[in-house]
Design a protein around this motif. Structure first.
Motif, mmCIF file in Angstrom:
data_model
loop_
_atom_site.group_PDB
_atom_site.id
_atom_site.type_symbol
_atom_site.label_atom_id
_atom_site.label_comp_id
_atom_site.label_asym_id
_atom_site.label_seq_id
_atom_site.Cartn_x
_atom_site.Cartn_y
_atom_site.Cartn_z
ATOM 1 N N MET A 1 0.840 -1.204 0.000
ATOM 2 C CA MET A 1 0.000 0.000 0.000
ATOM 3 C C MET A 1 0.877 1.257 0.000
ATOM 4 N N THR A 2 0.488 2.261 -0.772
ATOM 5 C CA THR A 2 1.267 3.500 -0.827
ATOM 6 C C THR A 2 0.991 4.333 0.416
ATOM 7 N N LYS A 3 2.041 4.675 1.140
ATOM 8 C CA LYS A 3 1.868 5.447 2.376
ATOM 9 C C LYS A 3 1.818 6.941 2.056
ATOM 10 N N HIS A 4 1.020 7.671 2.802
ATOM 11 C CA HIS A 4 0.826 9.099 2.542
ATOM 12 C C HIS A 4 1.460 9.953 3.658
ATOM 13 N N TYR A 5 2.065 11.074 3.271
ATOM 14 C CA TYR A 5 2.733 11.984 4.226
ATOM 15 C C TYR A 5 2.245 13.404 3.998
ATOM 16 N N ASP A 6 2.405 14.234 5.030
ATOM 17 C CA ASP A 6 2.137 15.672 4.842
ATOM 18 C C ASP A 6 3.162 16.236 3.853
ATOM 19 N N VAL A 7 4.450 15.883 4.095
ATOM 20 C CA VAL A 7 5.540 16.419 3.263
ATOM 21 C C VAL A 7 6.529 15.299 2.941
ATOM 22 N N ILE A 8 6.943 15.237 1.692
ATOM 23 C CA ILE A 8 8.045 14.341 1.307
ATOM 24 C C ILE A 8 9.235 15.220 0.926
ATOM 25 N N VAL A 9 10.404 14.889 1.478
ATOM 26 C CA VAL A 9 11.638 15.604 1.129
ATOM 27 C C VAL A 9 12.477 14.666 0.280
ATOM 28 N N ILE A 10 12.784 15.082 -0.935
ATOM 29 C CA ILE A 10 13.658 14.269 -1.791
ATOM 30 C C ILE A 10 15.065 14.838 -1.712
ATOM 31 N N GLY A 11 15.985 14.053 -1.160
ATOM 32 C CA GLY A 11 17.361 14.506 -0.958
ATOM 33 C C GLY A 11 17.525 14.967 0.483
ATOM 34 N N ALA A 12 18.011 14.066 1.337
ATOM 35 C CA ALA A 12 18.165 14.382 2.763
ATOM 36 C C ALA A 12 19.638 14.660 3.068
ATOM 37 N N GLY A 13 20.201 15.571 2.284
ATOM 38 C CA GLY A 13 21.592 15.986 2.518
ATOM 39 C C GLY A 13 21.616 17.244 3.356
ATOM 40 N N SER A 14 22.417 18.226 2.946
ATOM 41 C CA SER A 14 22.596 19.441 3.747
ATOM 42 C C SER A 14 21.266 20.150 3.981
ATOM 43 N N MET A 15 20.574 20.497 2.903
ATOM 44 C CA MET A 15 19.360 21.303 3.025
ATOM 45 C C MET A 15 18.165 20.443 3.442
ATOM 46 N N GLY A 16 18.062 19.260 2.819
ATOM 47 C CA GLY A 16 16.888 18.419 3.047
ATOM 48 C C GLY A 16 16.801 17.894 4.469
ATOM 49 N N MET A 17 17.943 17.491 5.033
ATOM 50 C CA MET A 17 17.887 16.927 6.395
ATOM 51 C C MET A 17 17.481 18.010 7.382
ATOM 52 N N ALA A 18 17.994 19.228 7.171
ATOM 53 C CA ALA A 18 17.613 20.332 8.059
ATOM 54 C C ALA A 18 16.120 20.603 7.940
ATOM 55 N N ALA A 19 15.610 20.614 6.698
ATOM 56 C CA ALA A 19 14.169 20.846 6.496
ATOM 57 C C ALA A 19 13.359 19.765 7.213
ATOM 58 N N GLY A 20 13.831 18.523 7.092
ATOM 59 C CA GLY A 20 13.112 17.413 7.745
ATOM 60 C C GLY A 20 13.020 17.618 9.240
ATOM 61 N N TYR A 21 14.108 18.101 9.826
ATOM 62 C CA TYR A 21 14.101 18.352 11.276
ATOM 63 C C TYR A 21 13.112 19.455 11.647
ATOM 64 N N TYR A 22 13.194 20.593 10.930
ATOM 65 C CA TYR A 22 12.317 21.709 11.316
ATOM 66 C C TYR A 22 10.847 21.363 11.097
ATOM 67 N N LEU A 23 10.561 20.505 10.112
ATOM 68 C CA LEU A 23 9.177 20.064 9.904
ATOM 69 C C LEU A 23 8.735 19.110 11.014
ATOM 70 N N ALA A 24 9.566 18.093 11.270
ATOM 71 C CA ALA A 24 9.178 17.083 12.272
ATOM 72 C C ALA A 24 9.005 17.727 13.641
ATOM 73 N N ARG A 25 9.856 18.690 13.944
ATOM 74 C CA ARG A 25 9.793 19.370 15.249
ATOM 75 C C ARG A 25 8.452 20.068 15.457
ATOM 76 N N GLN A 26 7.834 20.444 14.331
ATOM 77 C CA GLN A 26 6.526 21.119 14.433
ATOM 78 C C GLN A 26 5.363 20.150 14.270
ATOM 79 N N GLY A 27 5.659 18.864 14.347
ATOM 80 C CA GLY A 27 4.591 17.866 14.312
ATOM 81 C C GLY A 27 4.134 17.482 12.921
ATOM 82 N N VAL A 28 4.882 17.882 11.899
ATOM 83 C CA VAL A 28 4.500 17.543 10.525
ATOM 84 C C VAL A 28 4.920 16.093 10.241
ATOM 85 N N ASN A 29 4.050 15.379 9.558
ATOM 86 C CA ASN A 29 4.309 13.976 9.204
ATOM 87 C C ASN A 29 5.181 13.974 7.937
#
Ligand SMILES: Cc1cc2nc3c(=O)[nH]c(=O)nc-3n(C[C@H](O)[C@H](O)[C@H](O)COP(=O)(O)OP(=O)(O)OC[C@H]3O[C@@H](n4cnc5c(N)ncnc54)[C@H](O)[C@@H]3O)c2cc1C
Length: 390
Positions: A1-29
């Motif tokens: 089954m295809t899982k659904h997210y609020d936000v998908i980040v493609i590329g979790a390097g310098s910029m993407g990993m930071a974005a993932g943190y700031y999103l997750a910290r605010q409760g974003v899936n």
């Protein structure tokens, strides 16, 4: 089954990993997808360290972002056991009247009232005896700047993002992106995912992936050698010597060299900003030394300006820049799909901004707006001459 997210980040390097943190910290899936397992040696963040400077030769518009980044890096340092920032100070120097990069950095410091000291070549040599600088050079010293441990930064953001509930799919290259009116579908090697929002932050691969969402971005990845040299530790250790940016006359133009002091006996690390050698990131030659210029250009610089740091080559690595035609970043929403944001073209000076870019991307994904001024980085600015793909 295809899982659904609020936000998908493609590329979790310098910029993407930071974005993932700031999103997750605010409760974003949020789901972070990466082709490798960041931090890693295949992209643009490899090689342990990155300079952070506040006075800005690439344009004074970057200063507020550099200052905000510094605040966020300092916050990150408090939240993690990883070493994030070393306040070694930073210097810049170049030939008086022939060093626009140094001049702009000095002007930016004046405009933003930064803690920056202006020196001439002779004063610089007195302060840092490891340097051999002509007296007619112009210089500045920023005591508050220094360098970031880039791989630690990404590792720290990764651990904190996971702590706040982010999901990671690593070693999972994205193959296709399908953009719909209010959602996206991302097809990877391992499966497929859907999301309400998408952040595209795939570094040197952004050009290839952006074509999936109808964009033909003028991004040019290039091959960048960087190397560590045995040095006189008394003169060049990080408690005695700062990071450096040096603008050197080079024919009708100028070359910019940059580097780091030694710490833990690693040696002095030096590179040359260069945008020749356009490459394909999937086939680039990653062997340091495969071109004689890999070491040759840097060695010439060291012999001339820092002879006591021109010892044995300890290590050399190859990394990648990704450049835009006007040398400014792209940080914006997709012109036709506002639920997709793009962070690209960070060239040879983007890492220091990864924290604030992560913050910006999280704001764009959550509200469609950011409180930072990112007008310089618009995707449809004329100097990019971007053409929509048919
Ligand atoms: C030698 C060198 C020295 C530098 N020095 C400095 C410095 O001193 N100061 C400074 O501020 N900046 C510096 N930079 C620039 C800075 O490191 C880069 O601008 C920054 O790392 C770019 O970040 P990024 O997120 O765009 O790319 P990356 O960190 O490379 O992240 C992109 C990610 O996308 C992933 N990816 C790619 N394709 C796919 C796919 N199909 N599916 C899923 N994931 C994918 C990659 O695996 C990677 O993890 C330097 C760069 C180099 C190369």
């Amino acid at each position: 089954m295809t899982k659904h997210y609020d936000v998908i980040v493609i590329g979790a390097g310098s910029m993407g990993m930071a974005a993932g943190y700031y999103l997750a910290r605010q409760g974003v899936n949020v789901l972070l997808v990466d082709a490798f397992d960041p931090p890693h040696d295949q992209g643009s963040h490899y090689g342990e360290t990155r300079i952070i400077r506040h006075a800005y030769g690439e344009g004074r518009e970057y200063v507020p972002l550099a200052l905000r980044s510094q605040v966020l890096w300092n916050e990150l340092e408090k939240k993690t056991h990883h070493k994030i920032f070393m306040q070694s100070g930073a210097i810049g120097f170049g030939q008086k009247g022939n060093a626009p990069f140094i001049d702009e950095a000095i002007e930016s410091a004046k405009e933003y009232n930064l803690n920056v000291e202006r020196l001439n070549g002779a004063e610089l040599k007195d302060r840092f005896p490891g340097l051999t600088v002509p007296d007619d050079y112009d210089a500045f010293y920023e005591p508050d700047s220094g360098f970031l441990f880039s791989e630690n930064c990404i590792q720290a953001y990764r651990e904190l993002a996971e702590f706040h509930g982010a999901e990671l799919s690593m070693n999972d290259p994205v193959q296709t992106i399908e953009a719909y009116d209010h959602s996206v579908k991302v097809i990877t090697k391992k499966g497929s995912f859907t999301g309400d929002k998408l952040i595209l932050s795939a570094g040197s691969w952004n050009g290839k992936l952006a074509s999936n969402v109808g964009l033909n971005l003028p991004l040019v990845p290039s091959r960048q050698p960087v190397a560590w040299f045995e040095a006189n530790e008394a003169l060049f250790n990080a408690n005695a010597f700062p990071t450096f940016m040096v603008e050197v006359p080079n024919g009708h133009s100028r070359a910019i060299y940059y580097g780091f002091p030694s710490f833990g006996g690693c040696g002095v690390k030096v590179g040359r900003h260069e945008y020749i050698d356009a490459i394909d990131p999937d086939t680039m030659n990653r062997n340091f030394g495969s071109s004689e210029n890999d070491e040759g250009h840097i060695r010439e610089f060291l012999d001339r300006f820092m002879p006591e740091a021109s010892g044995e080559l300890k290590k050399g690595v190859i990394c990648m820049y990704t450049r835009t035609p006007d040398d400014h970043f792209i940080i914006d929403k997709h012109p036709e799909h506002s639920h997709i944001s793009i962070a690209a073209g960070f060239a040879g000076h983007g890492f220091k901004f990864a924290s604030v870019v992560g913050e910006i991307l999280s704001q764009l994904a959550i509200s469609g707006e950011t409180d930072h001024d990112i007008s310089l980085f618009r995707i449809n600015r004329p100097s990019l001459s971007m053409k929509a793909k048919n």
